[in-house]
Scaffold this motif. Structure first.
Motif, mmCIF file in Angstrom:
data_model
loop_
_atom_site.group_PDB
_atom_site.id
_atom_site.type_symbol
_atom_site.label_atom_id
_atom_site.label_comp_id
_atom_site.label_asym_id
_atom_site.label_seq_id
_atom_site.Cartn_x
_atom_site.Cartn_y
_atom_site.Cartn_z
ATOM 1 N N SER A 132 -17.914 -14.493 -34.429
ATOM 2 C CA SER A 132 -19.059 -13.737 -34.930
ATOM 3 C C SER A 132 -20.269 -13.899 -34.022
ATOM 4 O O SER A 132 -20.965 -12.929 -33.701
ATOM 5 N N ARG A 133 -20.528 -15.130 -33.595
ATOM 6 C CA ARG A 133 -21.671 -15.374 -32.703
ATOM 7 C C ARG A 133 -21.473 -14.686 -31.352
ATOM 8 O O ARG A 133 -22.411 -14.133 -30.784
ATOM 9 N N LEU A 134 -20.250 -14.742 -30.829
ATOM 10 C CA LEU A 134 -19.962 -14.072 -29.556
ATOM 11 C C LEU A 134 -20.093 -12.556 -29.698
ATOM 12 O O LEU A 134 -20.555 -11.871 -28.771
ATOM 13 N N ASN A 135 -19.693 -12.055 -30.848
ATOM 14 C CA ASN A 135 -19.800 -10.630 -31.145
ATOM 15 C C ASN A 135 -21.257 -10.179 -31.030
ATOM 16 O O ASN A 135 -21.568 -9.194 -30.341
ATOM 17 N N GLU A 136 -22.139 -10.909 -31.686
ATOM 18 C CA GLU A 136 -23.555 -10.573 -31.633
ATOM 19 C C GLU A 136 -24.091 -10.727 -30.212
ATOM 20 O O GLU A 136 -24.894 -9.912 -29.750
ATOM 21 N N ARG A 137 -23.644 -11.771 -29.516
ATOM 22 C CA ARG A 137 -24.099 -11.969 -28.130
ATOM 23 C C ARG A 137 -23.679 -10.793 -27.251
ATOM 24 O O ARG A 137 -24.471 -10.307 -26.426
ATOM 25 N N LEU A 138 -22.461 -10.317 -27.419
ATOM 26 C CA LEU A 138 -21.984 -9.184 -26.619
ATOM 27 C C LEU A 138 -22.830 -7.946 -26.868
ATOM 28 O O LEU A 138 -23.293 -7.287 -25.931
ATOM 29 N N HIS A 139 -23.031 -7.607 -28.136
ATOM 30 C CA HIS A 139 -23.820 -6.415 -28.452
ATOM 31 C C HIS A 139 -25.243 -6.544 -27.916
ATOM 32 O O HIS A 139 -25.806 -5.572 -27.406
ATOM 33 N N ARG A 140 -25.809 -7.748 -28.034
ATOM 34 C CA ARG A 140 -27.170 -7.952 -27.531
ATOM 35 C C ARG A 140 -27.229 -7.783 -26.021
ATOM 36 O O ARG A 140 -28.147 -7.127 -25.502
ATOM 37 N N ARG A 141 -26.259 -8.331 -25.291
ATOM 38 C CA ARG A 141 -26.262 -8.217 -23.834
ATOM 39 C C ARG A 141 -26.071 -6.775 -23.371
ATOM 40 O O ARG A 141 -26.685 -6.338 -22.388
ATOM 41 N N ILE A 142 -25.241 -6.031 -24.095
ATOM 42 C CA ILE A 142 -25.069 -4.616 -23.736
ATOM 43 C C ILE A 142 -26.386 -3.877 -23.910
ATOM 44 O O ILE A 142 -26.770 -3.059 -23.059
ATOM 45 N N ARG A 143 -27.102 -4.163 -25.005
ATOM 46 C CA ARG A 143 -28.412 -3.534 -25.205
ATOM 47 C C ARG A 143 -29.352 -3.900 -24.061
ATOM 48 O O ARG A 143 -30.068 -3.046 -23.538
ATOM 49 N N GLU A 144 -29.352 -5.174 -23.682
ATOM 50 C CA GLU A 144 -30.259 -5.619 -22.624
ATOM 51 C C GLU A 144 -29.888 -4.993 -21.280
ATOM 52 O O GLU A 144 -30.767 -4.552 -20.529
ATOM 53 N N ILE A 145 -28.613 -4.965 -20.968
ATOM 54 C CA ILE A 145 -28.164 -4.386 -19.692
ATOM 55 C C ILE A 145 -28.479 -2.897 -19.630
ATOM 56 O O ILE A 145 -28.808 -2.358 -18.572
ATOM 57 N N SER A 146 -28.403 -2.233 -20.785
ATOM 58 C CA SER A 146 -28.638 -0.788 -20.818
ATOM 59 C C SER A 146 -30.055 -0.427 -20.377
ATOM 60 O O SER A 146 -30.293 0.671 -19.865
ATOM 61 N N GLY A 147 -31.013 -1.347 -20.599
ATOM 62 C CA GLY A 147 -32.398 -1.054 -20.254
ATOM 63 C C GLY A 147 -33.051 -0.058 -21.194
ATOM 64 O O GLY A 147 -34.183 0.379 -20.959
#
Length: 227
Positions: A132-147
């Motif tokens: 669950s924590r990794l799931n949230e981390r992945l979604h957050r990083r995709i948002r950040e990378i997207s700019g």
């Protein structure tokens, strides 16, 4: 005009807003729980005026509701609304995945790959909360990378509103085994710089979430971290 000016809060109110929001996201404050101004003022060492301003902002975000003659309480989001929120997420997460595929660097690509591998290991070991924590981390990083800062702000607000349903979904038997290949497909498409595939994969994942929400809503779990 700053975000604080729009919301009516000041810089000194920000820690109170953040603290209450994080307590809701972590499951410490649960749906329908009353939020007493005096208790919050003591907890955050803040004035009653700052607490009221924070509660107003969080009401505007949809996290808190005001009940006549009873004050503020954590808003309970019904299943129908949780599905609507996920439908909006499906569109915006798809946008972020596509943008991330265009913008991802070699270092970020490696980071996403590492997250995917850690997710595999969590599923293999039955570590549901770790997944669950990794799931949230992945979604957050995709948002950040997207700019895409506007999309990221929208998604963070929607995630906060839907936190209880997200946790139930995370705890739903077999859910991690279903969502793992969906997440890996998103990672692979972003790393391949394939924006169309990344958007399709993100939308497919959220479509799966929407289909599972009614079943997960039967999960009696009431506390815990977000999915």
């Amino acid at each position: 005009m700053s975000a604080d000016e729009v919301s009516g809060t000041s810089g000194r109110d920000r820690p109170v807003v953040t603290g209450i929001r994080e307590a809701i996201l972590s499951g410490e404050f649960v749906p329908n729980q009353r939020l007493v101004e005096a208790d919050l003022s003591e907890r955050f060492a803040a004035s009653r005026a700052s607490v009221r301003a924070a509660l107003l902002e969080l009401t505007n975000e949809g996290l808190i509701e005001r009940v006549q003659n009873r004050g503020a309480r954590v808003r309970a989001v019904p299943l129908e609304e949780a599905i609507e929120i996920s439908e909006v997420r499906m569109v915006v997460e798809g946008l972020c995945a596509a943008k991330a595929a265009h913008r991802v660097t070699e270092a970020e690509s490696g980071e996403l790959q590492d997250i995917g591998e850690s997710m595999r290991q969590a599923v293999s070991s039955g570590d549901v909360l770790g997944y669950s924590r990794l799931n949230e981390r992945l979604h957050r990083r995709i948002r950040e990378i997207s700019g895409q800062r506007t999309a990221a702000t929208v998604l963070e607000r929607l995630r906060a509103q839907n936190v209880r349903h997200q946790f139930r979904l995370a705890m739903h038997p077999g859910r991690s085994a279903v969502s793992l290949p969906e997440h890996l497909a998103i990672i692979d498409a972003i790393r391949a710089n394939d924006a169309d595939a990344a958007e399709r994969a993100a939308r497919a994942h959220l479509r799966s979430v929407i289909q599972t929400l009614p079943e997960a809503a039967q999960n009696p779990a009431e506390r815990g971290p977000a999915r």
